[in-house]
Write a protein that holds these residues in place. Structure first.
Motif, PDB file in Angstrom:
ATOM      1  N   ASP A 134      -7.831   8.478   9.606  1.00  0.00           N
ATOM      2  CA  ASP A 134      -6.697   9.174  10.204  1.00  0.00           C
ATOM      3  C   ASP A 134      -5.903   8.179  11.041  1.00  0.00           C
ATOM      4  O   ASP A 134      -6.470   7.417  11.817  1.00  0.00           O
ATOM      5  N   ARG A 135      -4.586   8.232  10.884  1.00  0.00           N
ATOM      6  CA  ARG A 135      -3.728   7.312  11.630  1.00  0.00           C
ATOM      7  C   ARG A 135      -2.949   8.063  12.712  1.00  0.00           C
ATOM      8  O   ARG A 135      -2.036   7.522  13.304  1.00  0.00           O
ATOM      9  N   THR A 136      -3.329   9.320  12.946  1.00  0.00           N
ATOM     10  CA  THR A 136      -2.818  10.085  14.074  1.00  0.00           C
ATOM     11  C   THR A 136      -4.023  10.685  14.778  1.00  0.00           C
ATOM     12  O   THR A 136      -4.897  11.272  14.129  1.00  0.00           O
ATOM     13  N   THR A 137      -4.084  10.529  16.103  1.00  0.00           N
ATOM     14  CA  THR A 137      -5.217  11.066  16.855  1.00  0.00           C
ATOM     15  C   THR A 137      -5.062  12.579  17.020  1.00  0.00           C
ATOM     16  O   THR A 137      -3.978  13.143  16.808  1.00  0.00           O
ATOM     17  N   GLU A 139      -4.813  14.031  19.670  1.00  0.00           N
ATOM     18  CA  GLU A 139      -3.843  14.241  20.753  1.00  0.00           C
ATOM     19  C   GLU A 139      -2.405  14.054  20.285  1.00  0.00           C
ATOM     20  O   GLU A 139      -1.462  14.210  21.056  1.00  0.00           O
ATOM     21  N   GLY A 140      -2.224  13.656  19.015  1.00  0.00           N
ATOM     22  CA  GLY A 140      -0.866  13.505  18.484  1.00  0.00           C
ATOM     23  C   GLY A 140      -0.269  12.119  18.632  1.00  0.00           C
ATOM     24  O   GLY A 140       0.933  11.941  18.481  1.00  0.00           O
ATOM     25  N   LYS A 141      -1.106  11.111  18.898  1.00  0.00           N
ATOM     26  CA  LYS A 141      -0.618   9.731  18.999  1.00  0.00           C
ATOM     27  C   LYS A 141      -0.747   9.060  17.635  1.00  0.00           C
ATOM     28  O   LYS A 141      -1.806   9.071  17.027  1.00  0.00           O
ATOM     29  N   ALA A 142       0.351   8.468  17.177  1.00  0.00           N
ATOM     30  CA  ALA A 142       0.345   7.776  15.893  1.00  0.00           C
ATOM     31  C   ALA A 142      -0.081   6.328  16.076  1.00  0.00           C
ATOM     32  O   ALA A 142       0.169   5.714  17.113  1.00  0.00           O
ATOM     33  N   SER A 143      -0.688   5.777  15.039  1.00  0.00           N
ATOM     34  CA  SER A 143      -0.989   4.356  15.012  1.00  0.00           C
ATOM     35  C   SER A 143       0.313   3.580  14.805  1.00  0.00           C
ATOM     36  O   SER A 143       1.228   4.049  14.129  1.00  0.00           O
ATOM     37  N   ALA A 144       0.382   2.376  15.351  1.00  0.00           N
ATOM     38  CA  ALA A 144       1.560   1.526  15.162  1.00  0.00           C
ATOM     39  C   ALA A 144       1.628   0.967  13.746  1.00  0.00           C
ATOM     40  O   ALA A 144       2.667   0.484  13.314  1.00  0.00           O
ATOM     41  N   VAL A 145       0.514   1.046  12.998  1.00  0.00           N
ATOM     42  CA  VAL A 145       0.470   0.566  11.616  1.00  0.00           C
ATOM     43  C   VAL A 145       0.060   1.725  10.714  1.00  0.00           C
ATOM     44  O   VAL A 145      -0.932   2.400  10.979  1.00  0.00           O
ATOM     45  N   GLN A 146       0.848   1.936   9.675  1.00  0.00           N
ATOM     46  CA  GLN A 146       0.577   2.995   8.704  1.00  0.00           C
ATOM     47  C   GLN A 146       0.582   2.384   7.304  1.00  0.00           C
ATOM     48  O   GLN A 146       1.317   1.424   7.049  1.00  0.00           O
ATOM     49  N   PHE A 147      -0.212   2.952   6.403  1.00  0.00           N
ATOM     50  CA  PHE A 147      -0.247   2.512   5.010  1.00  0.00           C
ATOM     51  C   PHE A 147       0.103   3.706   4.130  1.00  0.00           C
ATOM     52  O   PHE A 147      -0.564   4.737   4.198  1.00  0.00           O
ATOM     53  N   LEU A 148       1.165   3.546   3.326  1.00  0.00           N
ATOM     54  CA  LEU A 148       1.688   4.676   2.550  1.00  0.00           C
ATOM     55  C   LEU A 148       1.760   4.359   1.057  1.00  0.00           C
ATOM     56  O   LEU A 148       2.150   3.253   0.672  1.00  0.00           O
ATOM     57  N   HIS A 149       1.437   5.360   0.251  1.00  0.00           N
ATOM     58  CA  HIS A 149       1.563   5.282  -1.202  1.00  0.00           C
ATOM     59  C   HIS A 149       2.682   6.222  -1.638  1.00  0.00           C
ATOM     60  O   HIS A 149       2.707   7.391  -1.239  1.00  0.00           O
ATOM     61  N   PHE A 150       3.592   5.710  -2.464  1.00  0.00           N
ATOM     62  CA  PHE A 150       4.652   6.515  -3.061  1.00  0.00           C
ATOM     63  C   PHE A 150       4.371   6.564  -4.565  1.00  0.00           C
ATOM     64  O   PHE A 150       4.604   5.583  -5.264  1.00  0.00           O
ATOM     65  N   ARG A 151       3.850   7.714  -5.059  1.00  0.00           N
ATOM     66  CA  ARG A 151       3.490   7.830  -6.475  1.00  0.00           C
ATOM     67  C   ARG A 151       4.640   8.462  -7.260  1.00  0.00           C
ATOM     68  O   ARG A 151       5.209   9.468  -6.847  1.00  0.00           O
ATOM     69  N   PHE A 152       4.937   7.865  -8.401  1.00  0.00           N
ATOM     70  CA  PHE A 152       6.088   8.230  -9.225  1.00  0.00           C
ATOM     71  C   PHE A 152       5.658   8.823 -10.555  1.00  0.00           C
ATOM     72  O   PHE A 152       4.632   8.433 -11.125  1.00  0.00           O
ATOM     73  N   THR A 153       6.490   9.723 -11.082  1.00  0.00           N
ATOM     74  CA  THR A 153       6.339  10.176 -12.465  1.00  0.00           C
ATOM     75  C   THR A 153       7.031   9.149 -13.361  1.00  0.00           C
ATOM     76  O   THR A 153       7.849   8.348 -12.883  1.00  0.00           O
ATOM     77  N   PRO A 154       6.771   9.162 -14.666  1.00  0.00           N
ATOM     78  CA  PRO A 154       7.480   8.240 -15.554  1.00  0.00           C
ATOM     79  C   PRO A 154       9.009   8.385 -15.481  1.00  0.00           C
ATOM     80  O   PRO A 154       9.734   7.388 -15.518  1.00  0.00           O
TER      81      PRO A 154
END
Length: 195
Positions: A134-137, A139-154
């Protein structure tokens, strides 16, 4: 076509990496220039690739000097961030130099990792956070670093790959609703991740 996974055999021995490190760092800096986009005043998206992650693994081995015993942990950490041919993967960094201001800002940013999106040609692709932790605690505090995946259809891949397609990258978060238009050079570089 770039590989989608780093194998132990792809990692340079430390003695070899030390000799090539300066040149490798310059090469990766050039690659990253066309894979980076600032969104709003504090967020920078760095879209990862096989090359950027292989460099990161070699750098971690160079810095920590853990040898062969360190390799499995590095591969477990960085292989999931290599695009698999139907996605873009980004490291998002929220940068605020002043510590108290950064703490206050991140304290209001909980859940931001669930609000990232790419919009183009009538399509919207939502970012999905890396599931390693989890990158949000609570208490609602976000991490300064996030890793995101953007998945696409053909169909979405075909539209994204079309030269000149306007791509908007942004967040829908109530405390950080910012967007940026992706430069064509960045779109063209990222289109190579689909294979």
């Amino acid at each position: 076509m770039a590989p989608h996974k780093i194998e132990p055999s792809n990692i340079l021995p430390l003695t070899e990496y030390v000799k090539l490190r300066g040149e490798r760092r310059r090469q990766i800096a050039e690659i990253k220039k066309s894979r980076r986009l600032e969104v709003g005043p504090f967020a920078t998206f760095s879209f990862e690739s096989y090359e950027t992650m292989l460099h990161q693994v070699n750098e971690m081995l160079f810095i920590e000097k853990g040898g062969a015993a360190q390799i499995p942990d590095e591969l477990a950490a960085y292989n999931p961030l290599i695009p698999r041919g139907d996605e873009l993967v980004a490291t998002v960094l929220f940068e605020i130099d002043e510590p108290q201001r950064r703490k206050s800002f991140l304290g209001r940013l909980g859940g931001v990792e669930e609000t990232a999106f790419l919009s183009f040609a009538g399509e919207t692709v939502d970012g999905k956070p890396e599931a390693d932790m989890d990158r949000t605690t609570a208490e609602g505090k976000a991490s300064a670093v996030q890793f995101l995946h953007f998945r696409f259809t053909p169909e979405q891949i075909a539209k994204f790959r079309t030269a000149g397609t306007q791509i908007v990258l942004g967040f829908r978060h109530q405390a950080y609703a910012h967007m940026a238009v992706m430069p064509e050079a960045v779109r063209a570089a990222l289109a190579e991740d689909f294979a």
